[in-house]
Design an enzyme around this catalytic site. Structure first.
Site, PDB file in Angstrom:
ATOM      1  CG  HIS A 216      -0.258 -13.955 -12.529  1.00 28.16           C
ATOM      2  ND1 HIS A 216      -0.707 -12.909 -12.761  1.00 28.16           N
ATOM      3  CD2 HIS A 216       1.112 -13.802 -12.940  1.00 28.16           C
ATOM      4  CE1 HIS A 216       0.256 -12.044 -12.931  1.00 28.16           C
ATOM      5  NE2 HIS A 216       1.307 -12.650 -12.788  1.00 28.16           N
TER       6      HIS A 216
ATOM      7  CD  GLU B  38      -1.829   5.832  -3.867  1.00 29.37           C
ATOM      8  OE1 GLU B  38      -2.062   4.520  -3.894  1.00 29.37           O
ATOM      9  OE2 GLU B  38      -1.613   6.626  -4.816  1.00 29.37           O
TER      10      GLU B  38
ATOM     11  CG  ASP C 259       0.377   1.523  -2.235  1.00 26.06           C
ATOM     12  OD1 ASP C 259       1.050   0.809  -2.040  1.00 26.06           O
ATOM     13  OD2 ASP C 259       0.188   2.139  -3.442  1.00 26.06           O
TER      14      ASP C 259
ATOM     15  CB  CYS D  58     -10.792   3.457  -4.619  1.00 18.64           C
ATOM     16  SG  CYS D  58      -8.866   4.175  -4.451  1.00 18.64           S
TER      17      CYS D  58
END
Length: 545
Positions: free
Chosen positions: A188, A429, A453, A500
């Site tokens: 993070h 995907e 993916d 995308c």
């Protein structure tokens, strides 16, 4: 001059004084507690204060880095109230009659070690989160208040590692770069660094002592290096590179308002990916033609319970209105795998990436699905909204989605609630969807290829596993053949096709995608102008068919 090398989390060049951040080494002694009830109360009070602090951090992060990146502090709040974690602490206080600080520190060490030994990369990252919340509790119990990250001048911050809560408390104007001994590109903190546009290196084997602290340094995020007291030659080279990068950025800003058209007239749409309403400003600032991927699952990840229809509607409506007629493509709920939501109460899975996730959950729990669809359809009256559905593998799934959409439309008509003409699309995907894309194209208005993916499923390689970086190759011929197949099948049925996933921003493939006939690329807001520049410099000629 000394040179230390590591991995790049965010590119860029920064020059200035180095500040070594040393965390307080909290020496927690095991003490016998005569009054265990008092220690339990001290723990509960500390937990309450920690939750209050995390709420403050969330609100600060929300303003500075958006909802998607602020979500980590809500995750920390949930972890702080996790029954297993809390019970381990309270049980240790009761049965071993120890002080609260020792019970928290021991539990933190145990849980952190447990997470760090897991096979899943995402779960290993949670070890740092456990350490962060445990250190926060121990600090409160010890009576420490305020931030240890106060900076008086702009510096290159060097540390063993930085927890998200430490990063977000920084005065961004006084941080030139991050350099850490540990950490990873998927943590993070790395994500926050990228969002904050701060050059960052990790896994740098640099001393955290006075041989570094206070010295002059230059971080070269392009080559993963930090130079300690650089020689004049190196300084001149890197300062020249820095000036060159500034000029490039200034030239990119000049492309605002320009069309995404090749030298020989081939036009392509360039949209942006977002995770929250807070990201819309960056979309507009970088002049994206629309939003190609609105990750709606963050509404669920950031909530303590299922977000209501009204709550979702208000967010979608604000995005649609702010985009002022530009297309907004909302991806329906895509949780599961590494995105777990506690209140969904899903059973643990041995292989969650291949498990109960995304559209599978929506079709299995239609009441959740219909709530989201109603919210999206209602928002479509305020802008140009499209919907796309993730993790499709069959025609039957698409048919079932169409039935549920029809039910939602009929309900809204009966209630006299207005809605717009909403395009229906699916994400391609999975290899299964790619191979039957000729059949799927007859059922929908558009395809959006989720390359992240698609790559890992096609190559059977976990893209988050650093040991598989060489294998998980997005340029693999199999991936490019699948993308061409998908595009060809889409165009035969007269529908448009976009990309995308992260591959959409790969400038080495832009010309290839244009030659394949890809109609739209959706990338991070900050990369829109770079892709536009590449498109405008490309000449396809007879290669485009």
């Amino acid at each position: 001059m000394q040179i230390y090398e590591g991995k790049t989390a965010f590119r860029g060049i920064a020059e200035g004084k180095i500040k070594v951040y040393r965390k307080d080494q909290q020496q927690i002694k095991r003490e016998h507690a005569e009054n265990t009830q008092e220690e339990l109360l001290r723990f509960e009070r500390a937990k309450g204060e920690a939750l209050r602090q995390l709420t403050g951090l969330y609100e600060k992060a929300l303003k500075e880095v958006g909802e998607a990146n602020a979500a980590i502090f809500e995750v920390h709040q949930m972890m702080l109230e996790d029954p297993d974690y809390v019970e381990s602490i309270t049980n240790m206080i009761r049965t071993q009659k120890v002080n609260a600080a020792y019970a928290v520190a021991s539990t933190g060490d145990n849980f952190s070690q447990m997470f760090s030994m897991m096979d899943d990369d995402y779960m290993r990252e949670r070890a740092a989160d456990i350490r962060d919340i445990s250190e926060r509790l121990v600090g409160i119990l010890a009576g420490r208040t305020g931030s240890q990250m106060e900076l008086t001048e702009p510096v290159i911050l060097v540390a063993d590692d930085l927890a998200p809560s430490e990063t977000v408390q920084l005065d961004k104007d006084k941080v030139l770069a991050f350099v850490t001994v540990h950490g990873s590109s998927n943590s993070h903190t790395a994500i926050l660094a990228r969002t904050m546009n701060i050059p960052a290196l990790f896994r740098v084997d640099i001393p955290l002592d006075d041989t570094v602290d206070g010295k002059e340094g230059i971080v070269d995020g392009y080559h993963g290096r930090i130079y300690l007291e650089p020689e004049p030659r190196v300084r001149e080279e890197l300062e020249a590179r820095q000036a060159e990068e500034r000029k490039k950025q200034e030239l990119l800003w000049q492309l605002k308002g320009k069309e995404n058209v090749t030298l020989d007239g081939r036009r392509i749409e360039i949209y942006a990916n977002i995770g929250s309403f807070g990201d819309v400003a960056a979309v507009l600032q970088n002049d994206a033609g629309g939003i190609g991927l609105f990750r709606s699952e963050f509404l669920y990840l950031e909530s303590e319970d299922y977000p209501s229809e009204e709550e979702q509607f208000q967010v979608y409506k604000k995005v649609a209105e702010s985009m002022a007629g530009r297309k907004v493509i909302i991806r329906t709920l895509d949780i599961g795998a590494d995105k777990q939501v506690g209140y969904f109460q899903m059973e643990p899975e041995e292989n969650p990436a291949l498990g109960y996730r995304a559209i599978r959950i929506c079709l299995d729990r239609p009441e959740i699905f219909k709530t989201q669809l109603r919210a999206i359809y209602r928002a479509s009256a305020y802008g140009t909204v499209s919907i796309m559905y993730p993790m499709i593998i069959s025609v039957e799934e698409v048919d079932r989605i169409a039935e549920i959409v029809g039910e939602v439309q009929e309900e809204l008509k009966q209630q006299q609630i207005p809605f717009g003409d909403v395009e229906q699309g699916i994400m391609i995907e999975t290899p299964a969807a790619a191979l039957i894309s000729d059949l799927l194209a007859k059922k929908v208005d558009f395809f959006s290829i989720g390359t992240n993916d698609l790559v890992q499923y096609t190559l059977a390689s976990d893209r988050q596993n650093p040991k598989l970086e060489q294998i998980c190759d997005p340029h693999h011929p199999a991936i490019l053949r699948l993308i061409r197949m998908i595009a060809d099948n889409a165009h035969r049925e007269g529908i448009w096709v976009g990309i995308c996933g992260e591959l959409g921003a790969d400038l080495t493939l832009t010309e290839t995608f244009l030659n394949m006939g890809i109609d739209e690329l959706s990338v991070s807001p900050g990369l829109v102008l770079s892709v536009r520049k590449k498109v405008r410099e490309t000449k396809l000629g007879e290669k485009y068919n």
